[in-house]
Design an enzyme around this catalytic site. Structure first.
Site, PDB file in Angstrom:
ATOM      1  NE  ARG A  68     -14.658  39.647  24.095  1.00 25.03           N
ATOM      2  CZ  ARG A  68     -15.656  38.923  23.594  1.00 25.03           C
ATOM      3  NH1 ARG A  68     -15.885  37.709  24.055  1.00 25.03           N
ATOM      4  NH2 ARG A  68     -16.441  39.410  22.654  1.00 25.03           N
ATOM      5  CE  LYS A 118     -17.843  44.963  25.096  1.00 29.48           C
ATOM      6  NZ  LYS A 118     -18.689  44.047  24.305  1.00 29.48           N
ATOM      7  CG  ASN A 119     -21.520  46.524  23.762  1.00 23.77           C
ATOM      8  OD1 ASN A 119     -20.509  45.940  23.383  1.00 23.77           O
ATOM      9  ND2 ASN A 119     -22.244  46.120  24.780  1.00 23.77           N
ATOM     10  CG  ASP A 139     -24.156  44.100  28.778  1.00 24.36           C
ATOM     11  OD1 ASP A 139     -23.998  44.794  27.761  1.00 24.36           O
ATOM     12  OD2 ASP A 139     -24.517  42.903  28.743  1.00 24.36           O
ATOM     13  CB  CYS A 190     -20.702  33.252  23.534  1.00 15.85           C
ATOM     14  SG  CYS A 190     -21.955  34.205  24.363  1.00 15.85           S
ATOM     15  NE  ARG A 228     -24.781  36.924  22.757  1.00 17.96           N
ATOM     16  CZ  ARG A 228     -23.822  37.830  22.972  1.00 17.96           C
ATOM     17  NH1 ARG A 228     -22.651  37.440  23.414  1.00 17.96           N
ATOM     18  NH2 ARG A 228     -24.033  39.104  22.698  1.00 17.96           N
ATOM     19  N   PRO A 229     -28.633  33.109  18.968  1.00 14.35           N
ATOM     20  CG  PRO A 229     -30.893  32.587  18.843  1.00 14.35           C
ATOM     21  CD  PRO A 229     -29.787  32.809  19.821  1.00 14.35           C
TER      22      PRO A 229
HETATM   23  C1  EPZ Z   1     -25.722  43.344  22.578  1.00 13.90           C
HETATM   24  O1  EPZ Z   1     -25.607  41.993  22.205  1.00 13.90           O
HETATM   25  C2  EPZ Z   1     -24.473  43.653  23.388  1.00 13.90           C
HETATM   26  N1  EPZ Z   1     -23.287  43.445  22.560  1.00 13.90           N
HETATM   27  C3  EPZ Z   1     -24.425  42.738  24.619  1.00 13.90           C
HETATM   28  O2  EPZ Z   1     -23.282  43.118  25.393  1.00 13.90           O
HETATM   29  C4  EPZ Z   1     -25.679  42.979  25.451  1.00 13.90           C
HETATM   30  O3  EPZ Z   1     -25.676  42.102  26.553  1.00 13.90           O
HETATM   31  C5  EPZ Z   1     -26.920  42.721  24.581  1.00 13.90           C
HETATM   32  O4  EPZ Z   1     -26.876  43.561  23.415  1.00 13.90           O
HETATM   33  C6  EPZ Z   1     -28.212  43.003  25.324  1.00 13.90           C
HETATM   34  O5  EPZ Z   1     -28.228  44.324  25.762  1.00 13.90           O
HETATM   35  C7  EPZ Z   1     -22.955  44.390  21.646  1.00 13.90           C
HETATM   36  O6  EPZ Z   1     -23.629  45.399  21.495  1.00 13.90           O
HETATM   37  C8  EPZ Z   1     -21.727  44.121  20.841  1.00 13.90           C
HETATM   38  P1  EPZ Z   1     -29.435  41.013  21.591  1.00 13.90           P
HETATM   39  P2  EPZ Z   1     -26.647  41.371  21.121  1.00 13.90           P
HETATM   40  O7  EPZ Z   1     -29.507  40.711  20.142  1.00 13.90           O
HETATM   41  O8  EPZ Z   1     -26.965  42.381  20.092  1.00 13.90           O
HETATM   42  C9  EPZ Z   1     -31.613  36.813  21.736  1.00 13.90           C
HETATM   43  C10 EPZ Z   1     -21.306  42.809  26.615  1.00 13.90           C
HETATM   44  O9  EPZ Z   1     -21.108  42.282  27.708  1.00 13.90           O
HETATM   45  N2  EPZ Z   1     -31.562  36.896  20.267  1.00 13.90           N
HETATM   46  O10 EPZ Z   1     -30.186  42.186  22.128  1.00 13.90           O
HETATM   47  O11 EPZ Z   1     -26.128  40.061  20.689  1.00 13.90           O
HETATM   48  C11 EPZ Z   1     -30.241  36.578  22.336  1.00 13.90           C
HETATM   49  O12 EPZ Z   1     -29.936  35.203  22.332  1.00 13.90           O
HETATM   50  C12 EPZ Z   1     -22.237  42.153  25.611  1.00 13.90           C
HETATM   51  O13 EPZ Z   1     -20.814  43.903  26.248  1.00 13.90           O
HETATM   52  C13 EPZ Z   1     -32.266  35.961  19.516  1.00 13.90           C
HETATM   53  O14 EPZ Z   1     -32.933  35.083  20.059  1.00 13.90           O
HETATM   54  O15 EPZ Z   1     -27.916  41.156  22.047  1.00 13.90           O
HETATM   55  C14 EPZ Z   1     -30.369  37.140  23.724  1.00 13.90           C
HETATM   56  O16 EPZ Z   1     -30.951  36.161  24.552  1.00 13.90           O
HETATM   57  C15 EPZ Z   1     -22.736  40.805  26.101  1.00 13.90           C
HETATM   58  N3  EPZ Z   1     -32.204  36.020  18.153  1.00 13.90           N
HETATM   59  C16 EPZ Z   1     -31.343  38.315  23.533  1.00 13.90           C
HETATM   60  O17 EPZ Z   1     -32.012  38.072  22.290  1.00 13.90           O
HETATM   61  C17 EPZ Z   1     -31.471  36.997  17.509  1.00 13.90           C
HETATM   62  O18 EPZ Z   1     -31.467  37.019  16.262  1.00 13.90           O
HETATM   63  C18 EPZ Z   1     -30.663  39.667  23.477  1.00 13.90           C
HETATM   64  O19 EPZ Z   1     -29.820  39.660  22.384  1.00 13.90           O
HETATM   65  C19 EPZ Z   1     -30.766  37.928  18.287  1.00 13.90           C
HETATM   66  C20 EPZ Z   1     -30.829  37.875  19.664  1.00 13.90           C
END
Ligand code: EPZ
Length: 422
Positions: free
Chosen positions: A400, A22-23, A308, A118, A123-124
């Site tokens: 999802r 998916k990701n 995850d 969410c 998730r900023p």
């Molecule tokens: C991806 O989300 C995945 N989703 C998530 O999977 C996964 O949990 C996550 O990576 C971590 O591995 C997809 O790939 C579609 P991040 P993403 O940016 O890219 C913070 C699932 O269950 N952050 O690595 O949104 C954020 O708040 C989903 O399949 C900022 O602060 O994750 C989080 O605490 C859930 N500022 C951390 O970093 C930003 O600009 C990790 O986020 C971006 C992120």
């Protein structure tokens, strides 16, 4: 709303096919915006998130056709009609923000709604914005939307991310493929889904190296051409189903699985007394006898233990022998499955980002509620091993990220059925 009824009934045996990731698919699909030529994805998973991304791309004027029962996505964005990702779609799925980099790179402008919080956290998008601004984008927040533009196109730059964000890495890498000059992205995320994206972009003519390491280098090119790419196996679905024989006993082969996708997770299962071995067709997971041993878990960016799989691992630890401490370091609110597991007799204490799980002999079936995607499948795993019946409600969360859950688990002997909601 549908629910799923699970009845604990002993060891599982057989094979489970693992779908495309998916990701990976959610970042590969927006890549079509980088070229006016067609991009075709094979081994695509049949999930509601993929339908949401399809709707988003179509709202921009892209053509997306789901062929062969949704396993092939034929896409083309040669005549877009909009560069705005609307809140109505983005609020349903954060990954919609992955159209930002491609739209900026190809058209010099993008308007993308902030996803909003969410269930698992705020998730900023600050890391996305910082990276794209380093490439010369001008981005301002207005009425809940990011308004991004470039006058004269993006320019390559050296940029170090404050945190190895998966989505920010994907947006920045996609944008950099069409920037003028060279981009060096430091502290880049190393997830297999990013490696898969880079392999697809390279087929489209991008010049990229270092994927899978913390430093990715991108040499901008004038244009990208079309390609066909097979979506990588879903390591989170793989890890989820590896836990089925672990929690129930028995022996299950996960078709399409590769150890390199789940190294740190498999090491934890081995430490807990579960056998994980590679076969010609995938991974075999066996739990012969005796109780699972408790192990500690800390979630980290890849190659660390995946956040995850934290909820699913907690379900296993609820039935293990001993005490397990699970530390969630990626998201600020990812223990919502804990109170539901406690309803099934689990002994869990949550303090901030740490959950302490004292294993109990056997969980008891109960009506429970899914709160987010990975929590929902954690409750199903718990129900497979519990005494009696467990009904998991709000399974739209499950749809999802997991295709044909009932069929896949029934195929290895689970007593599970989907109850149509009224
Ligand atoms: C991806 O989300 C995945 N989703 C998530 O999977 C996964 O949990 C996550 O990576 C971590 O591995 C997809 O790939 C579609 P991040 P993403 O940016 O890219 C913070 C699932 O269950 N952050 O690595 O949104 C954020 O708040 C989903 O399949 C900022 O602060 O994750 C989080 O605490 C859930 N500022 C951390 O970093 C930003 O600009 C990790 O986020 C971006 C992120």
């Amino acid at each position: 709303m549908d629910s799923i009824l699970v009845t604990g009934n002993g060891p599982l045996n057989g094979q489970i096919p693992i779908a495309g990731a998916k990701n990976a698919c959610l970042t590969l699909m927006p890549a079509t915006l980088l070229s006016e030529e067609p991009l075709t994805l094979t081994n695509a998973p049949r999930l509601s998130d993929i339908k949401t991304m399809t709707a988003l791309l179509q709202s921009l004027g892209a053509e997306v056709s789901a062929l062969q029962d949704g396993q092939v996505l034929a896409m083309s964005s040669h005549n877009l009609t909009s560069h705005t990702a609307d809140y109505e779609i983005v609020r349903k799925m954060r990954a919609s923000n992955l159209v930002l980099g491609p739209l900026l790179a190809r058209f010099g402008e993008a308007v993308v709604s902030l996803p909003g919080g969410c269930a698992i956290g705020a998730r900023p998008m600050d890391l996305h914005v910082e990276g794209l601004e380093a490439l010369g984008a001008e981005i301002e927040l207005k009425d809940g939307y990011l308004h991004a533009k470039t006058s004269g196109g993006l320019k390559g730059a050296v940029h170090e991310m404050r945190f190895a964000s998966v989505g920010a890495t994907e947006n920045i890498v996609m944008a950099a493929t069409l920037a003028k000059g060279t981009t060096v992205l430091k502290n880049a995320a190393r997830e297999p889904e990013i490696v898969d994206l880079v392999e697809c972009l390279r087929k489209m003519g991008a010049q990229i190296s270092g994927e899978g390491t913390s430093t990715i280098e991108i040499q901008g090119v004038d244009r990208l051409h079309g390609a066909t790419h097979q979506v990588v196996t879903d390591r989170i679905e793989l890890g989820t189903y590896m836990l089925a024989p672990a929690i129930c006993g028995g022996e299950v082969e996960l078709l399409g699985g590769r150890m390199s996708l789940v190294d740190s997770f498999a090491a934890k299962l081995n430490a807990a007394g579960i056998e994980v071995t590679e076969t010609a067709n995938g991974l075999k997971v066996a739990r012969k006898n005796g109780r699972v041993r408790s192990v500690d878990v800390v979630t980290e960016p890849f190659p660390g233990f995946p956040t995850d799989l934290q909820a699913q691992m907690m379900a296993l630890m609820c039935t293990a022998e001993g005490v397990s401490v699970l530390e969630e370091r990626i998201f600020e609110n990812r223990f919502m499955h804990a109170p539901e597991l406690v309803r099934m007799g689990a002994n869990i204490e949550v303090h901030g980002g740490t959950a302490t799980v004292t294993g109990v002999g056997r969980l008891k079936g109960a009506p429970v509620m899914a709160t987010d995607l990975r929590a929902s499948v954690s409750l199903i795993l718990a129900g497979l091993a519990a005494e009696g019946e467990t009904t998991v409600s709000r399974v739209y969360h499950l749809d999802r990220g997991y295709e044909h859950v009932v069929r896949k688990l029934e195929g290895v002997g689970a007593k599970i059925e989907r109850i149509k909601g009224q």
